[in-house]
Write a protein that holds these residues in place. Structure first.
Motif, mmCIF file in Angstrom:
data_model
loop_
_atom_site.group_PDB
_atom_site.id
_atom_site.type_symbol
_atom_site.label_atom_id
_atom_site.label_comp_id
_atom_site.label_asym_id
_atom_site.label_seq_id
_atom_site.Cartn_x
_atom_site.Cartn_y
_atom_site.Cartn_z
ATOM 1 N N ALA A 4 0.844 -1.202 0.000
ATOM 2 C CA ALA A 4 0.000 0.000 0.000
ATOM 3 C C ALA A 4 0.879 1.251 0.000
ATOM 4 O O ALA A 4 0.719 2.129 -0.843
ATOM 5 N N VAL A 44 -3.498 2.931 -0.439
ATOM 6 C CA VAL A 44 -4.295 2.200 0.563
ATOM 7 C C VAL A 44 -5.676 1.876 0.002
ATOM 8 O O VAL A 44 -6.338 2.741 -0.573
ATOM 9 N N ILE A 75 1.544 -4.633 6.128
ATOM 10 C CA ILE A 75 1.167 -4.847 7.511
ATOM 11 C C ILE A 75 -0.326 -5.170 7.561
ATOM 12 O O ILE A 75 -1.035 -4.977 6.576
ATOM 13 N N GLY A 77 -3.878 -6.114 10.505
ATOM 14 C CA GLY A 77 -4.410 -6.396 11.835
ATOM 15 C C GLY A 77 -4.528 -7.902 11.987
ATOM 16 O O GLY A 77 -4.925 -8.586 11.037
ATOM 17 N N VAL A 144 -10.733 -5.561 3.844
ATOM 18 C CA VAL A 144 -11.823 -4.687 4.296
ATOM 19 C C VAL A 144 -11.584 -3.283 3.735
ATOM 20 O O VAL A 144 -10.446 -2.897 3.466
ATOM 21 N N VAL A 147 -11.180 -0.173 8.419
ATOM 22 C CA VAL A 147 -10.413 -0.853 9.471
ATOM 23 C C VAL A 147 -11.338 -1.126 10.656
ATOM 24 O O VAL A 147 -12.077 -0.243 11.088
ATOM 25 N N GLU A 167 -6.775 -9.067 8.926
ATOM 26 C CA GLU A 167 -7.465 -8.211 7.964
ATOM 27 C C GLU A 167 -6.503 -7.128 7.496
ATOM 28 O O GLU A 167 -5.663 -6.638 8.260
ATOM 29 N N ALA A 168 -6.632 -6.796 6.219
ATOM 30 C CA ALA A 168 -5.872 -5.688 5.626
ATOM 31 C C ALA A 168 -6.785 -5.087 4.566
ATOM 32 O O ALA A 168 -7.982 -5.410 4.515
ATOM 33 N N GLU A 170 -5.908 -4.410 0.972
ATOM 34 C CA GLU A 170 -5.523 -4.410 -0.447
ATOM 35 C C GLU A 170 -5.581 -5.773 -1.130
ATOM 36 O O GLU A 170 -5.705 -5.833 -2.369
ATOM 37 N N ARG A 189 1.507 -11.031 5.035
ATOM 38 C CA ARG A 189 1.277 -9.882 5.923
ATOM 39 C C ARG A 189 2.020 -10.057 7.236
ATOM 40 O O ARG A 189 2.097 -11.164 7.787
ATOM 41 N N SER A 192 0.709 -5.848 12.614
ATOM 42 C CA SER A 192 1.140 -4.620 13.301
ATOM 43 C C SER A 192 0.242 -4.251 14.475
ATOM 44 O O SER A 192 0.631 -3.439 15.325
ATOM 45 N N ASN A 193 -0.952 -4.837 14.503
ATOM 46 C CA ASN A 193 -1.931 -4.448 15.532
ATOM 47 C C ASN A 193 -2.985 -5.541 15.656
ATOM 48 O O ASN A 193 -3.230 -6.272 14.690
ATOM 49 N N ARG A 198 -10.244 0.231 18.595
ATOM 50 C CA ARG A 198 -9.198 1.096 18.038
ATOM 51 C C ARG A 198 -8.268 1.592 19.137
ATOM 52 O O ARG A 198 -8.708 2.144 20.132
ATOM 53 N N ARG A 200 -4.503 3.257 18.680
ATOM 54 C CA ARG A 200 -3.317 3.544 17.863
ATOM 55 C C ARG A 200 -2.028 3.336 18.649
ATOM 56 O O ARG A 200 -0.995 2.999 18.076
HETATM 57 O O1 LIG Z 1 -6.305 5.380 12.590
HETATM 58 C C1 LIG Z 1 -6.915 4.395 12.209
HETATM 59 O O2 LIG Z 1 -7.628 3.739 12.973
HETATM 60 C C2 LIG Z 1 -6.766 3.971 10.790
HETATM 61 C C3 LIG Z 1 -7.847 3.999 9.950
HETATM 62 C C4 LIG Z 1 -7.690 3.654 8.635
HETATM 63 C C5 LIG Z 1 -6.447 3.272 8.150
HETATM 64 C C6 LIG Z 1 -5.377 3.207 9.003
HETATM 65 C C7 LIG Z 1 -4.061 2.786 8.525
HETATM 66 O O3 LIG Z 1 -3.066 2.898 9.181
HETATM 67 C C8 LIG Z 1 -3.914 2.188 7.167
HETATM 68 C C9 LIG Z 1 -4.002 0.722 7.182
HETATM 69 C C10 LIG Z 1 -2.996 0.125 6.221
HETATM 70 O O4 LIG Z 1 -2.316 -0.895 6.872
HETATM 71 C C11 LIG Z 1 -2.976 -2.143 6.688
HETATM 72 N N1 LIG Z 1 -3.559 -2.462 7.989
HETATM 73 C C12 LIG Z 1 -2.837 -2.537 9.131
HETATM 74 N N2 LIG Z 1 -3.602 -2.882 10.157
HETATM 75 C C13 LIG Z 1 -4.847 -3.029 9.681
HETATM 76 C C14 LIG Z 1 -6.083 -3.384 10.305
HETATM 77 O O5 LIG Z 1 -6.183 -3.657 11.513
HETATM 78 N N3 LIG Z 1 -7.178 -3.438 9.503
HETATM 79 C C15 LIG Z 1 -7.094 -3.172 8.176
HETATM 80 N N4 LIG Z 1 -5.944 -2.831 7.560
HETATM 81 C C16 LIG Z 1 -4.836 -2.762 8.303
HETATM 82 C C17 LIG Z 1 -3.934 -1.941 5.533
HETATM 83 O O6 LIG Z 1 -3.706 -2.915 4.547
HETATM 84 C C18 LIG Z 1 -3.667 -0.527 5.033
HETATM 85 O O7 LIG Z 1 -2.779 -0.531 3.946
HETATM 86 C C19 LIG Z 1 -5.528 3.570 10.338
#
Ligand SMILES: O=C(O)c1cccc(C(=O)CC[C@H]2O[C@@H](n3cnc4c(=O)[nH]cnc43)[C@H](O)[C@@H]2O)c1
Length: 234
Positions: A4, A44, A75, A77, A144, A147, A167-168, A170, A189, A192-193, A198, A200
């Motif tokens: 992404a 993204v 990365i 979730g 998804v 997020v 879940e991610a 892309e 993947r 990272s979390n 939520r 951060r």
């Molecule tokens: O601040 C937030 O809660 C928030 C909302 C929307 C997007 C973000 C991102 O940091 C972008 C996500 C980015 O990283 C992948 N990713 C990483 N962790 C997750 C997740 O728990 N759920 C979905 N995607 C995730 C994703 O593929 C994006 O490229 C932060």
């Protein structure tokens, strides 16, 4: 290889020797390592991922040098307890979790409405080899557009997709573009979390990017030796 954001692309690039050269194509900026893969930070979400990967695949095909494999990397979730922060997952199913319709009886995937697909399956032998080489856990990786930010949504997704590890945003877009070109796909993947409420402060993006670099160092021989027509390619 599609990520992404540039930080993910560069984490993958660090696994390969040499400085990548920039190749500007209509609709995609590739970073090409001297002896490594072509890397694309497509943006993204599934739409940008599909658009960028489709542009790169089309350019390569027109150039007479089509790609043999597309990898979605980055990365993610992770669903507890099987995919803790810092761990790796490799998708044996890449599933669009929110592509469908809400009905009185709950969520209906587009396939139930008579359209398209919601799941792509990477070649099983490649998933096995990737898992063996990296220690990544194989399972479903959801795509998804939003997020997950609550325990309720996390539980609902797990109830709908009991094999979901992560879940991610892309993988499904990358897989749709690859499928349109008849090219196999893989999704790797680094978690990272946790998927859930939520928070951060709980994100460990640096650790996940380091895990991604380490994973692609181990994956490199698997990816370069893999051929779709291997007897064991399944
Ligand atoms: O601040 C937030 O809660 C928030 C909302 C929307 C997007 C973000 C991102 O940091 C972008 C996500 C980015 O990283 C992948 N990713 C990483 N962790 C997750 C997740 O728990 N759920 C979905 N995607 C995730 C994703 O593929 C994006 O490229 C932060």
């Amino acid at each position: 290889m599609a990520t992404a954001v540039p930080a993910e692309r560069d984490a993958v690039a660090r696994a390969f020797p040499g400085t990548p050269a920039e190749v500007l194509l209509p609709g995609a900026l590739l970073h090409r390592s001297p002896d490594g893969p072509a890397l694309l930070a497509a943006g993204v979400g599934p739409a940008l991922a599909a658009a960028g990967v489709a542009a790169a695949l089309t350019a390569a095909a027109l150039d007479g040098a089509p790609f043999a494999l597309v990898v979605s990397a980055g990365i993610a979730g992770g669903f507890a307890p099987l995919a803790p922060v810092g761990s790796l997952v490799v998708a044996d199913e890449i599933t669009a979790a929110d592509l469908g319709a809400e009905t009185a009886d709950g969520f209906a995937p587009v396939t139930a409405l008579g359209f398209g697909t919601v799941t792509h399956r990477p070649p099983a032998a490649l998933v096995r080899r990737a898992a063996d080489a990296t220690g990544a856990r194989p399972g479903t990786v959801l795509t998804v557009s939003t997020v997950t930010g609550t325990a309720e949504r996390a539980a609902l997704l797990r109830a709908r997709h009991p094999r979901a590890l992560a879940e991610a945003m892309e993988g499904f877009g990358v897989a749709e573009a690859a499928a349109a070109h008849g090219v196999p796909v893989l999704e790797v993947r680094a978690v990272s979390n946790p998927v859930g409420p939520r928070d951060r402060a709980a994100w460990r993006i640096g650790d996940a990017l380091a895990a991604l670099t380490d994973a692609f160092g181990k994956l490199a021989p698997v990816l370069t030796s893999w051929r779709p027509d291997d007897p064991d390619a399944g």
